[in-house]
Scaffold this active site. Structure first.
Site, PDB file in Angstrom:
ATOM      1  N   GLY A 134       0.752  -1.255   0.000  1.00 56.16           N
ATOM      2  CA  GLY A 134       0.000   0.000   0.000  1.00 56.16           C
ATOM      3  C   GLY A 134       0.780   1.302   0.000  1.00 56.16           C
ATOM      4  O   GLY A 134       0.250   2.323   0.405  1.00 56.16           O
ATOM      5  N   HIS A 135       2.030   1.298  -0.511  1.00 56.68           N
ATOM      6  CA  HIS A 135       2.787   2.560  -0.515  1.00 56.68           C
ATOM      7  C   HIS A 135       2.556   3.418  -1.747  1.00 56.68           C
ATOM      8  O   HIS A 135       3.137   4.495  -1.857  1.00 56.68           O
ATOM      9  CB  HIS A 135       4.292   2.294  -0.376  1.00 56.68           C
ATOM     10  CG  HIS A 135       4.675   1.883   0.998  1.00 56.68           C
ATOM     11  ND1 HIS A 135       4.437   0.623   1.466  1.00 56.68           N
ATOM     12  CD2 HIS A 135       5.233   2.567   2.030  1.00 56.68           C
ATOM     13  CE1 HIS A 135       4.858   0.540   2.718  1.00 56.68           C
ATOM     14  NE2 HIS A 135       5.342   1.701   3.087  1.00 56.68           N
ATOM     15  N   ASP A 136       1.751   2.938  -2.661  1.00 58.07           N
ATOM     16  CA  ASP A 136       1.497   3.728  -3.858  1.00 58.07           C
ATOM     17  C   ASP A 136       1.189   5.171  -3.458  1.00 58.07           C
ATOM     18  O   ASP A 136       0.291   5.430  -2.665  1.00 58.07           O
ATOM     19  CB  ASP A 136       0.312   3.131  -4.623  1.00 58.07           C
ATOM     20  CG  ASP A 136       0.176   3.723  -6.014  1.00 58.07           C
ATOM     21  OD1 ASP A 136       0.551   3.039  -6.968  1.00 58.07           O
ATOM     22  OD2 ASP A 136      -0.283   4.880  -6.131  1.00 58.07           O
ATOM     23  N   SER A 140      -3.380   1.460  -5.635  1.00 56.07           N
ATOM     24  CA  SER A 140      -3.517   0.030  -5.342  1.00 56.07           C
ATOM     25  C   SER A 140      -4.757  -0.252  -4.502  1.00 56.07           C
ATOM     26  O   SER A 140      -5.084  -1.410  -4.272  1.00 56.07           O
ATOM     27  CB  SER A 140      -2.262  -0.486  -4.625  1.00 56.07           C
ATOM     28  OG  SER A 140      -2.046   0.252  -3.430  1.00 56.07           O
ATOM     29  N   GLY A 147       6.373  -6.346  -3.722  1.00 53.98           N
ATOM     30  CA  GLY A 147       5.549  -6.452  -4.932  1.00 53.98           C
ATOM     31  C   GLY A 147       5.591  -5.168  -5.739  1.00 53.98           C
ATOM     32  O   GLY A 147       5.948  -5.159  -6.915  1.00 53.98           O
ATOM     33  N   GLY A 148       5.254  -4.067  -5.106  1.00 57.75           N
ATOM     34  CA  GLY A 148       5.248  -2.785  -5.808  1.00 57.75           C
ATOM     35  C   GLY A 148       6.652  -2.271  -6.045  1.00 57.75           C
ATOM     36  O   GLY A 148       6.943  -1.688  -7.096  1.00 57.75           O
ATOM     37  N   TYR A 177      10.147   9.423 -11.521  1.00 57.23           N
ATOM     38  CA  TYR A 177      10.247   8.025 -11.073  1.00 57.23           C
ATOM     39  C   TYR A 177       8.841   7.467 -10.881  1.00 57.23           C
ATOM     40  O   TYR A 177       8.067   7.999 -10.093  1.00 57.23           O
ATOM     41  CB  TYR A 177      11.044   7.980  -9.764  1.00 57.23           C
ATOM     42  CG  TYR A 177      11.176   6.617  -9.120  1.00 57.23           C
ATOM     43  CD1 TYR A 177      11.269   5.444  -9.874  1.00 57.23           C
ATOM     44  CD2 TYR A 177      11.233   6.500  -7.738  1.00 57.23           C
ATOM     45  CE1 TYR A 177      11.411   4.207  -9.267  1.00 57.23           C
ATOM     46  CE2 TYR A 177      11.389   5.267  -7.113  1.00 57.23           C
ATOM     47  CZ  TYR A 177      11.468   4.125  -7.893  1.00 57.23           C
ATOM     48  OH  TYR A 177      11.600   2.898  -7.274  1.00 57.23           O
ATOM     49  N   TYR A 203       7.214   6.954  -7.579  1.00 63.28           N
ATOM     50  CA  TYR A 203       6.688   8.151  -6.921  1.00 63.28           C
ATOM     51  C   TYR A 203       5.626   8.751  -7.844  1.00 63.28           C
ATOM     52  O   TYR A 203       5.713   9.902  -8.275  1.00 63.28           O
ATOM     53  CB  TYR A 203       7.806   9.167  -6.644  1.00 63.28           C
ATOM     54  CG  TYR A 203       8.813   8.721  -5.603  1.00 63.28           C
ATOM     55  CD1 TYR A 203       8.410   7.984  -4.496  1.00 63.28           C
ATOM     56  CD2 TYR A 203      10.164   9.047  -5.706  1.00 63.28           C
ATOM     57  CE1 TYR A 203       9.325   7.576  -3.528  1.00 63.28           C
ATOM     58  CE2 TYR A 203      11.087   8.650  -4.740  1.00 63.28           C
ATOM     59  CZ  TYR A 203      10.647   7.910  -3.664  1.00 63.28           C
ATOM     60  OH  TYR A 203      11.553   7.515  -2.713  1.00 63.28           O
TER      61      TYR A 203
END
Ligand SMILES: Cc1cc2nc3c(=O)[nH]c(=O)nc-3n(C[C@H](O)[C@H](O)[C@H](O)COP(=O)(O)OP(=O)(O)OC[C@H]3O[C@@H](n4cnc5c(N)ncnc54)[C@H](O)[C@@H]3O)c2cc1C
Ligand SMILES: *[C@@H]1O[C@H](CO)[C@@H](O)[C@H](O)[C@H]1NC(C)=O
Ligand SMILES: *[C@@H]1O[C@H](CO)[C@@H](O)[C@H](O)[C@H]1NC(C)=O
Ligand SMILES: *[C@@H]1O[C@H](CO)[C@@H](O)[C@H](O)[C@H]1NC(C)=O
Ligand SMILES: *[C@@H]1O[C@H](CO)[C@@H](O)[C@H](O)[C@H]1NC(C)=O
Ligand SMILES: *[C@@H]1O[C@H](CO)[C@@H](O)[C@H](O)[C@H]1NC(C)=O
Length: 538
Positions: A112-114, A119, A181-182, A480, A483
Site C-alpha cells: 500500500g505505498h502507492d 492500489s 511487490g510494488g 520516477y 513516486y
C-alpha cells in the site's frame, strides 16, 4: 476498450454509479458479484475466511491496514465491494474469474505505498486483492538467490537474509515497510543501488498470474516481453506477480553509516553544490544522499535556515570512507566520530530510523510491518543531469524557507556507478547514464492540519516544481514511476496524450510497454488513472 477520463478521485461519476447501484439492488453487477464469491462456482473451495464485505466487522481495519498515505484514509476514499486476502493461488483465480465475469474492476495491493493510493482506490466500484498473506521467503545461500512472495516487505526480507548469512544482502528500499511487490515492479532503489543497481535489475525469475488465472511458473513460460515489462513497468498493468526470484548480493560483515547535518550558516550551499558532482561519481561502495529541509533557528519560527543531512552507507569500514571523503569531499569535514560501524542489516534499520521512528538495536524491528509511520504525503520527483548552480540552489532554499519546519523535504539520491552500466531499454526504468541524481520533493502534514493549510502545501509543491523546471531534465522531464503523481496526467483518449506522462516515467520504453499491454490485455482489464493503455500502435 475502457479508458479513464476522470481527472480526480473521487469523481462525480463514482457517486452516480453508487446511486444507480443502491437504487437497483436486485440486479446489479455488485450483487451478482457477491453471489459469485460467496458460492464460488469456479472451483470447489470456500473463500469465506478471506473475503471481507463492508458488513464484516474487520472490513475497515483490513482496508486501512496498509493505506500508507493517510491522505487517502478518509471517508472520501470509497472502500471496495469486497476485500480478498487470498492465502493461495486458487483463491486469486476464483476472484479474477468473478471480476472478469461480472466486469468488476480489481486493484492489486502489496503493502500500500502507492503515492496516489492506486492500489486501493478507484472512482468506480472495485474489488481489492490484498496480497498480505503471500509471505513466504525461501533463501538459497549457496546459490545466492531467493524466492520472495509478493506480500513481503523489504525489511522482512532483509531480516530473513541476515538470519541466514551476514555476507549477503539485497538492494531494496531505504524505507522499510515498502512491499516487495510494488517496489520491484516499479524498479526500486535504495542504498545499494550504486553498487548493484535497482531491485528490478536483480530479479532473475518470476511466478506470475495473468488475468485469466493462468499461472506462469518461470520467465520462459511468460515470455521475454512480459518479463521485461513487469520489472519497472508496474506489474499490475499486466497481471499479478505471485513471487519474485532475486539475486542476493555480497555485503561485507561491517559497513559504515553517517548522518552529517550542515545548515546554511555552515556553508550548506557550497557543500550541496560540490555534492552534486561528488556523490554520483565517487566509489561505488559509497552512497551519500542529501536530505534537505527548512528548520527553525528560533522558537517562534520567525528565523529559518535550511538544513542538509548528508546520509551515507559505505560498504566497508570507517577508515575506508574517511579516506574517500578526505580525498574527494574534504569540505564536508567528516570525522571518525561521525561514523558508525555495524552489520548491513543494522544499517537498514539505521537508515529507516533516520526519518524519525524508533531506532534501537533489535533487528527484530525489521519484521514489524508497522515500523514506519504512515504519512500524509504528496510527492513529486525529478532527475538532475547537470549540477544546479549556487544561485539556483539559493533560489530553491528561499522557496523551502517559505514552509514550516517539518512540512517539506527534498532528497537527492545519487545515481552513477552500476546504474550507469544499464542501457535505457534494459528494463522499463530508463533513468540510467547521464542522470546525476533523483530529486524527490515531498510535502507533509498531520491529522490536525487545517484543510486550507493542506491545500496551500499542495499548491506550494506545484509551484516549487514549476520553479525547478530550468534545473532538471527536459524532453521529457523525467520522473520516477514509484513516486507516481497524477498531476503529470492521466490516461486519456490517445497514445499521444498518454505519452505526455508515460514518457516522463519510461521515456522511449513507454511505447514498448503499450505494445505489450495491447498484446497481453487489449480489453484493459487492469486499469487505473495512470495504467499503461492498450492503444494499438502501428
Ligand atoms: C513513505 C514511502 C517511502 C518510499 N521509499 C522508497 C524507497 O526508498 N525506494 C523506492 O524505490 N521506492 C520507495 N517508495 C515507493 C515504493 O517503492 C512504491 O510505492 C511501491 O509501489 C510500493 O510497493 P507496495 O507493495 O508497498 O505498494 P502498493 O501500493 O501495494 O502497490 C503499488 C503498485 O504496485 C502494484 N503491485 C503491488 N504488488 C503487486 C503484485 N504482486 N503484482 C502486480 N502488481 C503489484 C500495485 O497494483 C500498485 O500499482 C516509497 C513510498 C513511500 C510512500
Ligand atoms: C487529455 O489530454 C488533453 C491534451 O493533453 C488535456 O488537455 C486534457 O486535460 C486531458 N484530459 C484528462 C482527463 O486528463
Ligand atoms: C464475513 O461475514 C460473513 C457473514 O457473517 C462470515 O461468514 C465470514 O466468515 C466473514 N468473513 C471474514 C473474513 O471474517
Ligand atoms: C543451486 O542451483 C542449482 C541449479 O539450479 C541446483 O541444482 C542446486 O540444488 C542449488 N543449490 C542448492 C544448495 O540449493
Ligand atoms: C565556509 O567556506 C569558506 C570558504 O570555502 C571557508 O572559509 C569557511 O571557513 C567555511 N565555513 C564553515 C563554517 O565551514
Ligand atoms: C500538525 O500540523 C499543525 C499545522 O500544520 C502544526 O501546527 C502542529 O504542530 C502539528 N502537530 C504535530 C503533532 O506535529
Amino acid at each position: 476498450m475502457k479508458i479513464f477520463v476522470s481527472t480526480s478521485l473521487p469523481s462525480l461519476a463514482y457517486f452516480l454509479v453508487i446511486i444507480v447501484f443502491s437504487s437497483v439492488p436486485t440486479s446489479s453487477a455488485a450483487d451478482n458479484f457477491n453471489d459469485c464469491l460467496i458460492e464460488p462456482h469456479f472451483v470447489g473451495i470456500t473463500t469465506a475466511e478471506v473475503v471481507y464485505y463492508p458488513t464484516n466487522t474487520s472490513y475497515t481495519s483490513i482496508f486501512q491496514s496498509s493505506i500508507q498515505n493517510l491522505r487517502f484514509l478518509s471517508p472520501s476514499t470509497p472502500g471496495p465491494l469486497a476485500i480478498v486476502t487470498p492465502v493461495d493461488e486458487a483463491q486469486i483465480q476464483i476472484v479474477l474469474g468473478c471480476a472478469r465475469d461480472f466486469a468488476v474492476q480489481v486493484r492489486i495491493r502489496g503493502n500500500g505505498h502507492d503515492m496516489e493510493g492506486l492500489s486501493y482506490r478507484s472512482p468506480v466500484p472495485f474489488l481489492l486483492i490484498d496480497l498480505t498473506n503471500f509471505r513466504e521467503i525461501t533463501i538459497d545461500v549457496v546459490n545466492r538467490t531467493a524466492w520472495v512472495q509478493a506480500g513481503v516487505t523489504v525489511s522482512e526480507f532483509y531480516y530473513r537474509i541476515a538470519e541466514k548469512s551476514s555476507a549477503l544482502g539485497f538492494p531494496g528500499s531505504t524505507w522499510p515497510s515498502v512491499g516487495i511487490g510494488g517496489f520491484l515492479s516499479g524498479g526500486g532503489y535504495g542504498t545499494l543501488m550504486r553498487k548493484f543497481g535497482l531491485g528490478a535489475d536483480n530479479v532473475i525469475d518470476i511466478r506470475f498470474m495473468d488475468k485469466n488465472g493462468n499461472i506462469f511458473t518461470d520467465k520462459q513460460s511468460i515470455g521475454a516481453d512480459v518479463f521485461w515489462a513487469v520489472r519497472g513497468g508496474i506489474a499490475s498493468n499486466y497481471g499479478i506477480v505471485l513471487a519474485w526470484k532475486v539475486q542476493l548480493v555480497p555485503v561485507p560483515a561491517t559497513v559504515t553509516v553517517f548522518n552529517v547535518r550542515r545548515t546554511l550558516e555552515q556553508n550548506a550551499t557550497s557543500l550541496v553544490h560540490k555534492y552534486q558532482s561528488f556523490a554520483p561519481s565517487t566509489d561505488r561502495n559509497l552512497f551519500v544522499r542529501a536530505r534537505i529541509t527548512p528548520e527553525n533557528l528560533n522558537a517562534d519560527g520567525s528565523q529559518k535556515t535550511v538544513a542538509v543531512y548528508f546520509q551515507a552507507l559505505y560498504l566497508g569500514r570507517a577508515s575506508g570512507v574517511l579516506k574517500i571523503m578526505q580525498n574527494n569531499f574534504a569540505e564536508l569535514g567528516l570525522v571518525k566520530q561521525d561514523c558508525l560501524e555495524m552489520s548491513w542489516a543494522k544499517s537498514a534499520l539505521w537508515f529507516a530510523g533516520d526519518v524519525g521512528f524508533p531506532k534501537g538495536d533489535s533487528l527484530e524491528q525489521l519484521l514489524n510491518r508497522e515500523l514506519a509511520p504512515k504519512l500524509y504525503i504528496k510527492a513529486k520527483s525529478d532527475y538532475v543531469v547537470e549540477p544546479i548552480s549556487k544561485n539556483g540552489l539559493k533560489q530553491i532554499w528561499q522557496r523551502l524557507m517559505e514552509m514550516e519546519q517539518g512540512a517539506t523535504n527534498l532528497v537527492m539520491t545519487p545515481y552513477g556507478g552500476k546504474m550507469s552500466t544499464f542501457s535505457e531499454g534494459a528494463t522499463p526504468f530508463p533513468h540510467r547514464i547521464g542522470n546525476l541524481y533523483m530529486l524527490f520533493q515531498g510535502v507533509y502534514w498531520n491529522g490536525s492540519t487545517p484543510v486550507e493549510t493542506q491545500n496551500s502545501r499542495l499548491a506550494w509543491l506545484r509551484s516549487l516544481s514549476n520553479d525547478l523546471t530550468p534545473y532538471v531534465s527536459s524532453n521529457p522531464r523525467r520522473a520516477y514511476v514509484n513516486y507516481n503523481d497524477l498531476e503529470l496526467g492521466v490516461v486519456n483518449s490517445s497514445y499521444a496524450e498518454a505519452s505526455t506522462w508515460g514518457t516522463r516515467y519510461f521515456n522511449n520504453n513507454f511505447k514498448r510497454l503499450v505494445q505489450i499491454k495491447n498484446r497481453m490485455d487489449a480489453e484493459n482489464f487492469y486499469l487505473h488513472e495512470q495504467s499503461i493503455p492498450p492503444f494499438p500502435l502501428t
